[in-house]
Write a protein that holds these residues in place. Structure first.
Motif, PDB file in Angstrom:
ATOM      1  N   GLN A   1      42.415  35.570  44.556  1.00 42.03           N
ATOM      2  CA  GLN A   1      41.885  34.019  44.182  1.00 42.03           C
ATOM      3  C   GLN A   1      40.448  34.261  43.472  1.00 42.03           C
ATOM      4  O   GLN A   1      39.504  35.182  43.739  1.00 42.03           O
ATOM      5  N   ILE A   2      40.229  33.721  42.496  1.00 40.60           N
ATOM      6  CA  ILE A   2      39.055  33.415  41.842  1.00 40.60           C
ATOM      7  C   ILE A   2      37.994  32.905  42.629  1.00 40.60           C
ATOM      8  O   ILE A   2      37.878  31.873  43.151  1.00 40.60           O
ATOM      9  N   VAL A   3      36.710  33.804  42.876  1.00 36.58           N
ATOM     10  CA  VAL A   3      35.790  33.184  43.731  1.00 36.58           C
ATOM     11  C   VAL A   3      34.720  32.691  42.937  1.00 36.58           C
ATOM     12  O   VAL A   3      33.733  31.868  43.382  1.00 36.58           O
ATOM     13  N   LYS A   4      34.422  33.252  41.702  1.00 34.50           N
ATOM     14  CA  LYS A   4      33.116  32.815  40.947  1.00 34.50           C
ATOM     15  C   LYS A   4      33.703  33.043  39.359  1.00 34.50           C
ATOM     16  O   LYS A   4      34.305  33.963  38.903  1.00 34.50           O
ATOM     17  N   VAL A   5      33.218  32.008  38.548  1.00 33.25           N
ATOM     18  CA  VAL A   5      33.332  32.027  37.104  1.00 33.25           C
ATOM     19  C   VAL A   5      31.819  31.865  36.442  1.00 33.25           C
ATOM     20  O   VAL A   5      30.928  31.075  36.745  1.00 33.25           O
ATOM     21  N   PHE A   6      31.695  32.980  35.779  1.00 32.96           N
ATOM     22  CA  PHE A   6      30.466  33.079  35.107  1.00 32.96           C
ATOM     23  C   PHE A   6      30.595  32.773  33.500  1.00 32.96           C
ATOM     24  O   PHE A   6      31.582  33.535  32.462  1.00 32.96           O
TER      25      PHE A   6
ATOM     26  N   MET B   1      43.228  24.181  30.097  1.00 32.50           N
ATOM     27  CA  MET B   1      42.664  23.688  31.412  1.00 32.50           C
ATOM     28  C   MET B   1      41.622  24.756  31.749  1.00 32.50           C
ATOM     29  O   MET B   1      42.149  25.896  32.021  1.00 32.50           O
ATOM     30  N   PRO B   2      40.494  24.519  32.191  1.00 33.54           N
ATOM     31  CA  PRO B   2      39.409  25.593  32.357  1.00 33.54           C
ATOM     32  C   PRO B   2      39.865  26.089  33.786  1.00 33.54           C
ATOM     33  O   PRO B   2      40.407  25.522  34.811  1.00 33.54           O
ATOM     34  N   ILE B   3      39.781  27.564  34.011  1.00 37.80           N
ATOM     35  CA  ILE B   3      39.955  28.377  35.227  1.00 37.80           C
ATOM     36  C   ILE B   3      38.993  28.031  36.157  1.00 37.80           C
ATOM     37  O   ILE B   3      37.710  28.148  35.738  1.00 37.80           O
ATOM     38  N   ALA B   4      39.085  27.616  37.261  1.00 38.98           N
ATOM     39  CA  ALA B   4      38.000  27.507  38.407  1.00 38.98           C
ATOM     40  C   ALA B   4      37.919  28.068  39.469  1.00 38.98           C
ATOM     41  O   ALA B   4      39.122  28.850  39.970  1.00 38.98           O
ATOM     42  N   ALA B   5      36.701  28.441  40.076  1.00 36.55           N
ATOM     43  CA  ALA B   5      36.878  29.142  41.469  1.00 36.55           C
ATOM     44  C   ALA B   5      37.752  28.296  42.349  1.00 36.55           C
ATOM     45  O   ALA B   5      37.939  26.959  42.320  1.00 36.55           O
ATOM     46  N   GLY B   6      38.398  29.115  43.174  1.00 33.37           N
ATOM     47  CA  GLY B   6      39.493  28.635  44.282  1.00 33.37           C
ATOM     48  C   GLY B   6      40.873  28.841  43.818  1.00 33.37           C
ATOM     49  O   GLY B   6      41.615  28.698  44.536  1.00 33.37           O
ATOM     50  N   GLN B   7      41.105  29.033  42.262  1.00 33.11           N
ATOM     51  CA  GLN B   7      42.340  28.905  41.830  1.00 33.11           C
ATOM     52  C   GLN B   7      42.784  30.586  41.964  1.00 33.11           C
ATOM     53  O   GLN B   7      42.059  31.443  42.207  1.00 33.11           O
ATOM     54  N   LEU B   8      44.200  30.814  42.064  1.00 27.37           N
ATOM     55  CA  LEU B   8      44.622  32.130  41.881  1.00 27.37           C
ATOM     56  C   LEU B   8      44.596  32.551  40.541  1.00 27.37           C
ATOM     57  O   LEU B   8      44.866  31.866  39.456  1.00 27.37           O
ATOM     58  N   ALA B   9      44.147  33.817  40.315  1.00 33.52           N
ATOM     59  CA  ALA B   9      43.980  34.517  39.131  1.00 33.52           C
ATOM     60  C   ALA B   9      45.292  34.678  38.314  1.00 33.52           C
ATOM     61  O   ALA B   9      45.995  35.045  39.061  1.00 33.52           O
ATOM     62  N   PRO B  10      45.504  33.841  37.273  1.00 30.23           N
ATOM     63  CA  PRO B  10      46.669  34.230  36.356  1.00 30.23           C
ATOM     64  C   PRO B  10      46.917  35.554  36.323  1.00 30.23           C
ATOM     65  O   PRO B  10      46.078  36.568  35.847  1.00 30.23           O
ATOM     66  N   ASP B  11      48.055  35.919  36.563  1.00 28.51           N
ATOM     67  CA  ASP B  11      48.482  37.497  36.441  1.00 28.51           C
ATOM     68  C   ASP B  11      48.830  37.732  34.962  1.00 28.51           C
ATOM     69  O   ASP B  11      49.321  36.871  34.151  1.00 28.51           O
ATOM     70  N   PHE B  12      48.829  38.882  34.601  1.00 24.37           N
ATOM     71  CA  PHE B  12      49.185  39.318  33.267  1.00 24.37           C
ATOM     72  C   PHE B  12      49.453  40.800  33.309  1.00 24.37           C
ATOM     73  O   PHE B  12      49.190  41.613  34.358  1.00 24.37           O
ATOM     74  N   THR B  13      50.248  41.268  32.492  1.00 27.09           N
ATOM     75  CA  THR B  13      50.669  42.840  32.385  1.00 27.09           C
ATOM     76  C   THR B  13      50.257  43.361  30.775  1.00 27.09           C
ATOM     77  O   THR B  13      50.901  42.531  29.840  1.00 27.09           O
ATOM     78  N   LEU B  14      49.252  43.918  30.819  1.00 25.28           N
ATOM     79  CA  LEU B  14      48.769  44.246  29.384  1.00 25.28           C
ATOM     80  C   LEU B  14      48.569  46.014  29.249  1.00 25.28           C
ATOM     81  O   LEU B  14      48.113  46.661  30.215  1.00 25.28           O
ATOM     82  N   PRO B  15      48.575  46.369  28.003  1.00 28.73           N
ATOM     83  CA  PRO B  15      48.115  47.780  27.664  1.00 28.73           C
ATOM     84  C   PRO B  15      46.703  47.998  28.007  1.00 28.73           C
ATOM     85  O   PRO B  15      45.898  47.166  27.705  1.00 28.73           O
ATOM     86  N   THR B  16      46.099  49.280  28.341  1.00 30.55           N
ATOM     87  CA  THR B  16      44.785  49.624  28.531  1.00 30.55           C
ATOM     88  C   THR B  16      44.396  50.717  27.701  1.00 30.55           C
ATOM     89  O   THR B  16      45.283  51.348  27.277  1.00 30.55           O
ATOM     90  N   ASP B  17      43.171  51.046  27.828  1.00 29.00           N
ATOM     91  CA  ASP B  17      42.757  52.201  27.031  1.00 29.00           C
ATOM     92  C   ASP B  17      43.350  53.664  27.466  1.00 29.00           C
ATOM     93  O   ASP B  17      43.200  54.650  26.774  1.00 29.00           O
ATOM     94  N   THR B  18      43.826  53.643  28.622  1.00 29.78           N
ATOM     95  CA  THR B  18      44.572  54.985  28.851  1.00 29.78           C
ATOM     96  C   THR B  18      46.103  55.084  28.363  1.00 29.78           C
ATOM     97  O   THR B  18      46.647  56.175  28.592  1.00 29.78           O
ATOM     98  N   GLY B  19      46.479  54.102  27.606  1.00 29.89           N
ATOM     99  CA  GLY B  19      47.817  53.997  27.203  1.00 29.89           C
ATOM    100  C   GLY B  19      48.733  53.684  28.302  1.00 29.89           C
ATOM    101  O   GLY B  19      49.811  53.436  27.970  1.00 29.89           O
TER     102      GLY B  19
END
Length: 152
Positions: free
Chosen positions: A130-135, A1-19
């Motif tokens: 909250q997501i306000v804009k999706v490009f 299901m596409p994510i749209a403006a007005g929805q709460l951004a799905p949370d995640f925990t992931l590694p980054t370039d800093t380690g």
């Protein structure tokens, strides 16, 4: 299901370039630009990353956090970030957890061959999470300026 403006951004925990690992919800209170891109150090992705780099001081003034996310490894992100002196965080989603949650891990087609990949998409998330804009289907050139206009 596409994510749209007005929805709460799905949370995640992931590694980054800093380690370190990054949990999206830990950035509440700030604007977040989450941009999904296919691959480190390819022409379109480099154009897009360098434009965000060049406008970074303006995003920083607005207290906006920029996060690039792709299925590349932390090691690949470190190389890409160092090569182009990117001042923002790159998130590694090798298992495609967030990419699927944001519905940007898609079947693509090139020269008649079908394959799975990231559909270049940017999400602008407000301080409440909250997501306000999706490009969608972003063209890299000039994109950072479009995103800045939303935060402004």
């Amino acid at each position: 299901m596409p994510i749209a403006a007005g929805q709460l951004a799905p949370d995640f925990t992931l590694p980054t370039d800093t380690g370190d690992t990054l949990t999206l919800s830990s950035l509440r209170g700030q604007w977040v630009v989450l941009y999904g891109y296919p691959k480190d150090d390819t022409s379109g992705c480099t154009t897009q990353a360098c434009e965000f780099r060049d406008l970074f001081p303006r995003f920083d003034q607005k207290k906006a956090v920029i996060l690039g996310i792709s299925p590349d490894s932390v090691k690949s992100h470190v190389k890409f970030k160092t090569k182009y002196e990117l001042p923002f965080t790159l998130v590694a989603d090798e298992e495609k957890v967030a990419l699927q949650a944001y519905d940007i891990w898609k079947e693509k087609s090139m020269y008649g061959k079908k394959y799975m990949g990231v559909e270049r998409t940017t999400f602008v998330i407000d301080p409440k999470g909250q997501i306000v804009k999706v490009f969608e289907k972003v063209k890299p050139a000039g994109h950072a300026e479009e995103v800045m206009a939303v935060i402004r």
